[in-house]
Design a protein around this motif. Structure first.
Motif, PDB file in Angstrom:
ATOM      1  N   ILE A   8      -9.804  45.782 118.055  1.00  0.00           N
ATOM      2  CA  ILE A   8     -11.258  45.599 118.031  1.00  0.00           C
ATOM      3  C   ILE A   8     -11.601  44.239 117.428  1.00  0.00           C
ATOM      4  O   ILE A   8     -12.453  43.503 117.946  1.00  0.00           O
ATOM      5  N   PRO A  68     -11.243  51.942 115.469  1.00  0.00           N
ATOM      6  CA  PRO A  68     -12.457  51.238 115.883  1.00  0.00           C
ATOM      7  C   PRO A  68     -13.663  51.535 115.005  1.00  0.00           C
ATOM      8  O   PRO A  68     -14.493  50.658 114.766  1.00  0.00           O
ATOM      9  N   TYR A 102     -20.005  48.524 119.480  1.00  0.00           N
ATOM     10  CA  TYR A 102     -18.746  48.477 120.222  1.00  0.00           C
ATOM     11  C   TYR A 102     -17.743  49.461 119.638  1.00  0.00           C
ATOM     12  O   TYR A 102     -17.066  50.207 120.357  1.00  0.00           O
ATOM     13  N   GLY A 103     -17.658  49.485 118.299  1.00  0.00           N
ATOM     14  CA  GLY A 103     -16.736  50.410 117.635  1.00  0.00           C
ATOM     15  C   GLY A 103     -17.066  51.858 117.940  1.00  0.00           C
ATOM     16  O   GLY A 103     -16.171  52.680 118.149  1.00  0.00           O
ATOM     17  N   SER A 147     -15.871  52.789 121.436  1.00  0.00           N
ATOM     18  CA  SER A 147     -14.424  52.980 121.407  1.00  0.00           C
ATOM     19  C   SER A 147     -14.062  54.316 120.774  1.00  0.00           C
ATOM     20  O   SER A 147     -13.116  54.988 121.201  1.00  0.00           O
TER      21      SER A 147
END
Length: 416
Positions: free
Chosen positions: A29, A155, A255-256, A259
């Motif tokens: 990540i 993530p 984004y994390g 994921s």
């Protein structure tokens, strides 16, 4: 479900992987976000970084399989993991001190790719040595379980750490976590490994491995399907950063979270695979169903209208993806003789990862030209079509009810 953990050597390996995989996912990540930041949010730059990381697989994985058959796999893995510690430390120091530039990351992506090309076929073929033939399916599924558990934890941690202190410390954390793998390998008892006959060094061993696979139509079918699905369908891992930033306009924590939601599905799929591994061998019927489901779900995910709907759709997509990957891995591993396992897994890694230098730049180009969602509907459509084509080919050859069964002292894929 956890039968292979009764073996001490595998427990040591498993424990080290629990720690190390969390560090690996934090680094993935962080690396994607660092490239994205240094390139002014360029999808093409992100695709190039991924391509550089996987290009060495094209040149090294076959040779790595030969090497794994020749040498002590445990000692080879110790050396490879030591190199990973060094690489992650260098990238972390460059980032923390503010000296990191895009070409630095590209160079280190390439060196990470070199160690990965050596490590993956060695590690996968080492699983059989740790647990023996009867426990391979269960151990492969458990490896996937911890990998995907880490995909949830890593993530999620990375997204918040990047927001607070930046990406650099995550690379250093990965270097520290890799030490756990080295410790587990060092503590193993070599006398308790299920080693096959020693393969002496001689000419033509790589060609012998290629001939072995070419003469096995069952292996060729599985590997062909894996190549197309991994090259065009499973590139969506790279697209998540683009979707999070350019489609839904979130930061690193967004984004994390995407994921992590994807990892909920992959972890669930891995646990179900471990459960199936205690009941019987893998089947090509399941492989084909998983491949088609992966493609159809990926295609549908591309059209989710909101961030929440997109994230929720990633859960079943992750389930189908890990079911496909675990089934393919177990089919290949249980189908080959021990003295060929390293070379065959080298070929398997080549078809699994070797298409990334093509698929990753294609994904970046599609995202730049047609939007972040495009990689999902293109990759999903290709995967579903290839699964249908593979099923038709097998039906014409007499059916798709293929399974792994015992034949003499080895497991082979048979049609019945």
């Amino acid at each position: 479900m956890f039968s292979s953990l009764r073996i001490r050597n595998y427990r040591l390996f498993f424990s080290g992987q629990v720690v190390s995989n969390i560090g690996t996912w934090m680094q993935r990540i962080a690396q994607d976000w660092l490239v994205f930041s240094l390139s002014d949010h360029s999808p093409v730059a992100l695709g190039m970084a991924v391509a550089l990381q996987f290009t060495p697989t094209l040149f090294l994985s076959l040779w790595a399989g030969v090497l794994a058959d020749r040498v002590d796999k445990r000692r080879l893995l110790i050396g490879i993991q030591a190199a990973v510690v060094l690489q992650a430390t260098v990238l972390g120091v460059l980032d923390v001190t503010g000296f990191a530039q895009l070409w630095h990351v590209y160079l280190l992506c390439f060196t990470f790719g070199c160690t990965g090309a050596l490590e993956v076929p060695t590690r996968q073929s080492f699983v059989g040595e740790m647990v023996g033939r009867d426990q391979i399916t269960n151990a492969v599924a458990l490896n996937s379980t911890i990998f995907n558990m880490a995909r949830i934890v890593g993530p999620a941690i990375a997204g918040f750490v990047i927001t607070w202190v930046g990406t650099g410390w995550l690379f250093i954390a990965n270097a520290a976590s890799t030490v756990a793998v080295i410790a587990g390998l060092v503590m193993m008892n070599p006398d308790k490994l299920f080693r096959g006959p020693a393969v002496p060094r001689e000419k033509g061993q790589l060609r012998a491995g290629l001939r072995y696979v070419r003469r096995r139509s069952d292996l060729m079918t599985v590997m062909g399907l894996v190549f197309f699905v991994s090259t065009f369908g499973i590139t969506y891992f790279t697209s998540l950063a683009v979707v999070a930033a350019n489609v839904f306009h979130t930061q690193a924590d967004g984004y994390g979270l995407l994921s992590t939601l994807l990892a909920v599905g992959t972890l669930t799929g891995a646990l179900m695979a471990a459960r199936r591994g205690t009941r019987g061998g893998p089947s090509v019927r399941l492989l084909l169903l998983a491949a088609f489901s992966l493609g159809a779900l990926e295609f549908a995910t591309a059209f989710m209208p909101t961030y929440l709907a997109f994230g929720i759709a990633l859960i079943p997509l992750g389930y189908a993806t890990i079911t496909f990957l675990n089934t393919a891995n177990a089919l290949v591993q249980t189908a080959v003789s021990p003295e060929m396992r390293g070379r065959v897994m080298g070929i398997y890694v080549l078809v699994l990862i070797g298409g990334s230098p093509l698929g990753a730049p294609m994904t970046g180009w599609l995202a730049a030209e047609f939007g972040g969602r495009s990689a999902f509907y293109v990759g999903g459509g290709i995967s579903a079509i290839v699964a249908v084509v593979a099923a038709i080919i097998l039906l014409r050859r007499g059916g798709v009810k293929l399974t792994a069964r015992r034949f003499g002292r080895q497991r082979v894929l048979t049609r019945r």
